[in-house]
Design a protein around this motif. Sequence first.
Motif, short mmCIF file in Angstrom:
data_model
loop_
_atom_site.label_atom_id
_atom_site.label_comp_id
_atom_site.label_asym_id
_atom_site.label_seq_id
_atom_site.Cartn_x
_atom_site.Cartn_y
_atom_site.Cartn_z
N LEU A 54 0.69 -1.31 0.06
CA LEU A 54 0.18 -0.12 0.15
C LEU A 54 0.91 1.08 0.01
O LEU A 54 0.57 2.13 -0.61
N ALA A 55 2.08 1.16 0.70
CA ALA A 55 2.77 2.55 0.76
C ALA A 55 3.48 2.75 -0.66
O ALA A 55 3.39 3.75 -1.19
N ARG A 56 3.70 1.48 -1.31
CA ARG A 56 4.30 1.71 -2.55
C ARG A 56 3.13 2.34 -3.55
O ARG A 56 3.24 3.24 -4.44
N GLN A 57 2.11 1.80 -3.62
CA GLN A 57 0.94 1.93 -4.51
C GLN A 57 0.21 3.47 -4.11
O GLN A 57 -0.17 4.18 -5.04
N GLN A 58 0.19 3.83 -2.98
CA GLN A 58 -0.49 4.92 -2.44
C GLN A 58 0.21 6.10 -2.11
O GLN A 58 -0.31 7.21 -1.87
N LYS A 59 1.58 6.02 -1.87
CA LYS A 59 2.52 7.14 -1.46
C LYS A 59 1.78 7.91 -0.01
O LYS A 59 1.27 8.91 -0.19
N PRO A 60 1.50 7.40 0.89
CA PRO A 60 1.00 8.18 2.06
C PRO A 60 1.84 9.31 2.52
O PRO A 60 3.30 9.28 2.40
N ASP A 61 1.47 10.26 3.29
CA ASP A 61 1.93 11.46 3.80
C ASP A 61 2.77 10.90 5.15
O ASP A 61 3.81 11.54 5.49
N ALA A 62 2.36 9.81 5.82
CA ALA A 62 2.96 9.44 6.92
C ALA A 62 2.30 8.04 7.13
O ALA A 62 1.16 7.79 6.70
N ALA A 63 3.06 7.26 8.00
CA ALA A 63 2.67 5.99 8.30
C ALA A 63 2.60 5.69 9.80
O ALA A 63 3.48 6.07 10.53
N LEU A 64 1.64 5.11 10.43
CA LEU A 64 1.35 4.90 11.74
C LEU A 64 1.50 3.26 12.09
O LEU A 64 0.77 2.40 11.26
N LEU A 65 2.55 2.87 12.53
CA LEU A 65 2.89 1.56 12.62
C LEU A 65 2.95 0.83 14.01
O LEU A 65 3.85 1.45 14.85
N ASP A 66 2.47 -0.25 14.21
CA ASP A 66 2.61 -1.05 15.50
C ASP A 66 3.96 -1.83 15.17
O ASP A 66 4.17 -2.20 14.03
N ILE A 67 4.53 -2.01 16.28
CA ILE A 67 5.90 -2.82 16.03
C ILE A 67 5.72 -4.29 15.93
O ILE A 67 6.26 -4.89 15.17
N ASN A 68 4.62 -4.84 16.69
CA ASN A 68 4.70 -6.36 16.69
C ASN A 68 3.41 -6.51 15.87
O ASN A 68 2.25 -6.42 16.58
N LEU A 69 3.52 -7.24 14.61
CA LEU A 69 2.45 -7.53 14.04
C LEU A 69 1.98 -8.97 13.79
O LEU A 69 2.95 -9.55 13.14
N SER A 70 1.39 -9.56 14.67
CA SER A 70 1.06 -10.96 14.91
C SER A 70 2.46 -11.71 14.99
O SER A 70 2.66 -12.72 14.29
N GLY A 71 3.39 -11.38 15.66
CA GLY A 71 4.73 -11.80 15.91
C GLY A 71 5.71 -11.59 15.26
O GLY A 71 7.08 -12.13 15.30
N HIS A 72 5.57 -10.77 14.14
CA HIS A 72 6.48 -10.51 13.44
C HIS A 72 6.93 -8.83 13.47
O HIS A 72 5.89 -7.96 13.63
N LEU A 73 8.16 -8.49 13.74
CA LEU A 73 8.51 -7.24 14.04
C LEU A 73 8.47 -6.20 12.71
O LEU A 73 8.77 -6.82 11.78
N ALA A 74 8.08 -5.04 12.80
CA ALA A 74 7.91 -4.04 11.60
C ALA A 74 8.99 -3.36 11.32
O ALA A 74 8.88 -2.36 10.53
N PHE A 75 10.35 -3.69 11.96
CA PHE A 75 11.34 -2.55 11.66
C PHE A 75 11.72 -2.56 10.30
O PHE A 75 12.22 -1.75 9.49
#
Length: 130
Positions: A54-75
Amino acid sequence: MHIQMADAGTELTGLRLLVVEDDYLVAADMCSSLRRRGAAIIGPVAMVRRGRELARQQKPDAALLDINLSGHLAFDLAHALASEGIRTIFTTGYDAAFLPESLRDLPCLQKPVNLNALVHLIRENAQPAR
């Protein structure tokens, strides 16, 4: 978890925000609150892969990101967003000290997220009309 609510407003009008959060209720509450402040929401999505798409397709102005996404770290996603010039604000249950050194300059709000603090950080960090 509920976002601490404040009155509706237009502080975020014109901003497109990507929301990456794996807890449905948290995501729904956050998105609803941000829409009431005028933001256009991209997502929410619960997976790193979908957030990257979605970031690639829609080019947001900012992203709000949880760190732990179902056990996968979002770093890795945070690094990918940064390479695209998309500022990330972490909205997480983790303390900022949990962030790797390379991401410690990014804002980090602990849950439950205070909406006024989040709006302030979005306004400071979003980069519209790239």
